[in-house]
Design an enzyme around this catalytic site. Structure first.
Site, PDB file in Angstrom:
ATOM      1  N   GLU A   1       3.893   7.038 -19.223  1.00  0.00           N
ATOM      2  CA  GLU A   1       3.920   7.161 -17.951  1.00  0.00           C
ATOM      3  C   GLU A   1       5.474   7.299 -17.456  1.00  0.00           C
ATOM      4  O   GLU A   1       6.069   7.096 -16.501  1.00  0.00           O
ATOM      5  CB  GLU A   1       3.322   6.308 -17.123  1.00  0.00           C
ATOM      6  CG  GLU A   1       3.635   4.839 -17.230  1.00  0.00           C
ATOM      7  CD  GLU A   1       2.774   3.929 -16.437  1.00  0.00           C
ATOM      8  OE1 GLU A   1       2.865   3.965 -15.262  1.00  0.00           O
ATOM      9  OE2 GLU A   1       2.036   3.049 -16.928  1.00  0.00           O
TER      10      GLU A   1
ATOM     11  N   CYS B   1      -1.120   2.935 -17.584  1.00  0.00           N
ATOM     12  CA  CYS B   1      -0.809   1.950 -18.843  1.00  0.00           C
ATOM     13  C   CYS B   1      -2.020   2.365 -19.886  1.00  0.00           C
ATOM     14  O   CYS B   1      -2.083   1.831 -20.818  1.00  0.00           O
ATOM     15  CB  CYS B   1      -0.795   0.414 -18.645  1.00  0.00           C
ATOM     16  SG  CYS B   1       0.445   0.045 -17.348  1.00  0.00           S
TER      17      CYS B   1
ATOM     18  N   HIS C   1      -4.506  -5.576 -22.123  1.00  0.00           N
ATOM     19  CA  HIS C   1      -3.289  -5.135 -21.517  1.00  0.00           C
ATOM     20  C   HIS C   1      -2.502  -5.961 -20.737  1.00  0.00           C
ATOM     21  O   HIS C   1      -3.136  -6.997 -19.809  1.00  0.00           O
ATOM     22  CB  HIS C   1      -3.649  -3.811 -20.304  1.00  0.00           C
ATOM     23  CG  HIS C   1      -2.531  -3.283 -19.506  1.00  0.00           C
ATOM     24  ND1 HIS C   1      -1.160  -3.108 -20.191  1.00  0.00           N
ATOM     25  CD2 HIS C   1      -2.296  -3.375 -18.324  1.00  0.00           C
ATOM     26  CE1 HIS C   1      -0.455  -2.715 -19.197  1.00  0.00           C
ATOM     27  NE2 HIS C   1      -0.957  -3.114 -18.172  1.00  0.00           N
TER      28      HIS C   1
END
Ligand code: CAA
Length: 389
Positions: free
Chosen positions: A79, A111, A233
């Site tokens: 990103e 993400c 994450h």
């Protein structure tokens, strides 16, 4: 046939800022950053590194000539793209000297995108088992100086080679996804830093984890006890801890203690680097595998991928007998050798990135020890250099 992660390798900057020092400079209690956010050091990405160079620096040390000959799919998930049209993967393929007959694509969903890349890659290899796919999550997390997101910045790239008969992790083909339109974090085209509704994003993250993890257990008729470890994450390491705690009531007291102990290993390196956006989950996996001596072949590792906007996915893989051979064994030493910079120097580097305009620009890369560097912009084209060529 088993398909999965054959090798993992990480690259970040050679520079970091100490989080206690940053907290003092921002009139915050150091423990807010060290414990409340769960970060000890934050990678400071110099102007000579961007998503392309980080990706190439992550991948090249792990690739043999045989790997390069077999790779026919390169996914660069980011990103922090450098062009609205041309895929970062094209630059990366060129820097790495990949085969001309390679499919190169850039993927975006905050993400989460590296997970989409891994799933695409494993499907590809299942159809073409003699081929390999390279998936790289590469990002620079930027919220801005003096923002509440500032202590959750960082940057780096995690490269994964996906193959048949993988050395590290054989991936399960089952997974549970969730995708809904949520405005928790986004970056309009005219912004160089992210916009975020911080507390809301943290709550949505937990909701998504609960949804896909419990959905996975129900669909697979499994319980939390089937997993040796759960990885997340990690936009900041406390976020993963909160998510893990939210499902601990499903486990016995002994299982809870074991999952929490594995989590400490899984956040070890993320705590020293900060948010990587797309690469973050996979750095956590690498951290677990490098630092947790209690792991055994055939252990089941769960992976929770989250990308704001928002998309989440839970899937799993089984640890393979020779998994150590596919890991980035030099990572602990490289991180330990990094150079600490002052908050003033971090701010200077933060503001020194390539300007987003049409001027020719030159970047001083003399102090950057990495093989691939960004040297500037000429005629509106990024200039990348292989310093070993
Ligand atoms: N000692 C110990 N802990 C302390 C403390 C002290 N002296 N002072 C505060 N704390 C604790 C607080 O109690 C809080 O803990 P809990 O969350 O467990 O309650 C923690 O430190 C953070 O404190 P605040 O909530 O007051 O912090 P903040 O308002 O300044 O912002 C943040 C925190 C919302 C995470 C902010 O940094 C942010 O917006 N970050 C970016 C958004 C983000 O990362 N979201 C995650 C989900 S989205 C995602 O995952 C995608 C992605 O990568 C971006």
């Amino acid at each position: 046939m088993q398909v999965g992660i054959d090798k993992l390798h990480f690259a970040t900057s050679h520079l970091y800022v100490d989080m206690a020092e940053l907290a003092n400079a921002r009139d915050e209690a150091p423990d807010k950053y060290l414990i409340g956010i769960g970060q000890s050091k934050m990678a400071v990405i110099p102007p000579s590194q961007d998503a392309v160079t980080l990706a190439a620096n992550a991948a090249y040390p792990m690739l043999t000539a045989a790997d390069i000959a077999a790779i026919d799919l390169l996914v660069v998930a980011t990103e922090s793209g450098v062009d609205n049209s041309k895929a970062a993967a094209i630059y990366v393929a060129q820097l790495l000297g990949l085969n001309r007959r390679v499919r190169t694509i850039e993927m975006k969903e905050a993400c989460y995108a590296a997970t989409a890349g891994v799933q695409l890659a494993q499907d590809h290899v299942r159809v073409h088992p003699d081929k390999k796919a390279l998936v790289i999550g590469t990002d620079i997390a930027r919220y801005g100086l003096h923002t509440s997101g500032e202590p959750t910045q960082g940057g780096g790239a995690l490269a994964m080679l996906i193959s048949a008969n993988p050395q590290v992790l054989a991936l399960d083909t089952n997974s549970v996804m969730l995708s809904q339109d949520v405005m928790d974090f986004w970056r309009p085209l005219y912004h160089t830093t992210a916009l975020v509704d911080g507390k809301y994003s943290s709550n949505i993250y937990i909701d998504y984890f609960q949804d896909v993890f419990k959905g996975y257990l129900a669909e697979q008729d499994m319980s939390i006890a089937d997993f040796t470890a759960l990885t997340f994450h990690l936009p900041y390491t406390k976020m993963g801890l909160k998510a893990l705690r939210s499902v601990l009531p499903l486990a016995t007291m002994d299982q809870q203690a074991a999952l929490l102990a594995h989590f400490e290993h899984a956040r070890h390196f993320n705590r020293q680097v900060g948010n990587l956006y797309t690469g973050s989950l996979y750095l956590s996996l690498l951290s677990l595998l490098l630092t947790d001596a209690t792991l055994k072949p055939n252990d089941l590792i769960g992976l929770f991928s989250y990308g704001s906007g928002a998309e989440g996915e839970f899937y799993a893989g089984r640890l393979q007998p020779a998994y150590q051979q596919g890991l980035d064994l030099g990572l602990p030493q490289r991180l330990a050798r990094r150079q600490r910079v002052s908050v003033a120097e971090y701010e200077r580097l933060f503001n020194g990135q390539l300007a987003w305009n049409d001027t020719d620009q030159v970047i001083d890369y003399a102090d950057d020890p990495h093989r691939f560097v960004l040297t500037g912009q000429k005629a509106e084209q990024h200039q990348y250099l292989d310093t070993q060529a």
